[in-house]
Scaffold this active site. Sequence first.
Site, PDB file in Angstrom:
ATOM      1  N   ASP A   8      54.387  -4.705 -10.786  1.00 14.84           N
ATOM      2  CA  ASP A   8      54.225  -3.652  -9.769  1.00 14.84           C
ATOM      3  C   ASP A   8      55.477  -2.781  -9.615  1.00 14.84           C
ATOM      4  OD1 ASP A   8      52.449  -5.861  -9.469  1.00 14.84           O
ATOM      5  OD2 ASP A   8      51.896  -5.178  -7.467  1.00 14.84           O
ATOM      6  N   GLU A  39      50.408   0.429  -8.265  1.00 12.01           N
ATOM      7  CA  GLU A  39      49.791   0.589  -6.943  1.00 12.01           C
ATOM      8  C   GLU A  39      50.791   0.740  -5.800  1.00 12.01           C
ATOM      9  OE1 GLU A  39      47.550  -2.269  -5.007  1.00 12.01           O
ATOM     10  OE2 GLU A  39      49.129  -3.747  -5.006  1.00 12.01           O
ATOM     11  N   ASN A  40      52.075   0.502  -6.068  1.00 15.09           N
ATOM     12  CA  ASN A  40      53.096   0.727  -5.038  1.00 15.09           C
ATOM     13  C   ASN A  40      54.130   1.756  -5.487  1.00 15.09           C
ATOM     14  OD1 ASN A  40      52.227  -1.449  -3.165  1.00 15.09           O
ATOM     15  ND2 ASN A  40      52.772  -2.755  -4.887  1.00 15.09           N
ATOM     16  N   ASN A  67      44.892  -3.561  -4.546  1.00 12.59           N
ATOM     17  CA  ASN A  67      44.439  -3.380  -3.170  1.00 12.59           C
ATOM     18  C   ASN A  67      44.992  -2.139  -2.470  1.00 12.59           C
ATOM     19  OD1 ASN A  67      46.688  -5.242  -3.617  1.00 12.59           O
ATOM     20  ND2 ASN A  67      46.882  -5.260  -1.394  1.00 12.59           N
ATOM     21  N   HIS A  68      46.158  -1.632  -2.923  1.00  9.07           N
ATOM     22  CA  HIS A  68      46.742  -0.455  -2.256  1.00  9.07           C
ATOM     23  C   HIS A  68      46.375   0.859  -2.924  1.00  9.07           C
ATOM     24  CE1 HIS A  68      48.931  -2.933   0.462  1.00  9.07           C
ATOM     25  NE2 HIS A  68      49.746  -3.441  -0.443  1.00  9.07           N
ATOM     26  N   HIS A 151      45.052  -8.709 -10.685  1.00  8.70           N
ATOM     27  CA  HIS A 151      45.853  -8.404  -9.503  1.00  8.70           C
ATOM     28  C   HIS A 151      45.398  -9.317  -8.373  1.00  8.70           C
ATOM     29  CE1 HIS A 151      48.540  -5.653  -7.379  1.00  8.70           C
ATOM     30  NE2 HIS A 151      47.718  -5.758  -6.351  1.00  8.70           N
ATOM     31  N   HIS A 176      50.737  -8.358  -8.357  1.00  9.96           N
ATOM     32  CA  HIS A 176      50.529  -8.304  -6.900  1.00  9.96           C
ATOM     33  C   HIS A 176      51.583  -9.046  -6.083  1.00  9.96           C
ATOM     34  CE1 HIS A 176      48.663  -8.013  -2.941  1.00  9.96           C
ATOM     35  NE2 HIS A 176      48.631  -9.331  -2.847  1.00  9.96           N
ATOM     36  N   HIS A 178      54.722  -9.636  -6.735  1.00  6.23           N
ATOM     37  CA  HIS A 178      56.069  -9.081  -6.936  1.00  6.23           C
ATOM     38  C   HIS A 178      57.113 -10.154  -7.241  1.00  6.23           C
ATOM     39  CE1 HIS A 178      55.248  -5.022  -4.682  1.00  6.23           C
ATOM     40  NE2 HIS A 178      54.171  -5.486  -5.284  1.00  6.23           N
TER      41      HIS A 178
HETATM   42 FE   FE2 Z   1      48.739  -5.587  -4.500  1.00  3.80          FE
END
Ligand code: FE2
Length: 261
Positions: A8, A39-40, A67-68, A151, A176, A178
Amino acid sequence: MKLVFFGDIVGKPGRRAVGIVLGALRAAERVDFVVANAENSAGGIGVDPGSARELFASGIDVLTSGNHVWAKRQIVEYLADSDVLLRPANFAPSVPGWGYTVKARPGGEPVAVINLIGRVFMGAHDCPFRTVDSVLDSVRGRARVILVDMHAEATSEKVAMGWYLDGRVSVVVGSHTHVQTADERILPGGTAYLTDAGMCGPTNSVIGVSREGVLRRFLTQMPTRFEVADGPVAVQGVVVEVDDTTGKAKSIRRLQEIVEE
Ligand code: FE2
């Protein structure tokens, strides 16, 4: 062929550092295909068109998410038109975007990338196991080299997916949390596996986020604004060598570099 997957990417520090590390990696060894979870990548939560474009420009071929993915509203339209920025395949069938892609490579074998999301401590998504079966039916005959980004929060769900797909895909790598795990291996059927690739983000932090805000929330349980931390940046991921003719993995090695601010 050599595949690289980066965990991520967190905010601007992560985007910058991943470009630096990828450049150095390419100078040192052959890199054929690069995937990263984005996603981040925009401000520490979500992905926007600008951050996606920046990451593609730095040499990443396919971006995955989780999810983000919807956190930045501008991404919805972008996702609907993109076959290289993915959202999990086991989201509801009606949502915009694609959960997998098959990318042709000039002069080389195509690569399929599949993005899945777990359900344990995550959300009420469709079954990632049954979803990946139907995705593999669609991919069959189009790519032998297949990478899956699972993820998910729970290590058990990721390990289970590794075994479920052993012998059917080239790589199963988790994202996910990290936090990079140290369980890289090649499963008996020839699938390279790692429970979590880790992150590309500030390391003197709580999973990329400034420590002060996170601690305030843990200590007070009050809503707190989270900010991407500063300082040195960890760039974590995995390098997998795959036999193009069989799709089986030959080697797997974790990447862990620190880029000073
Ligand atoms: Fe995530």
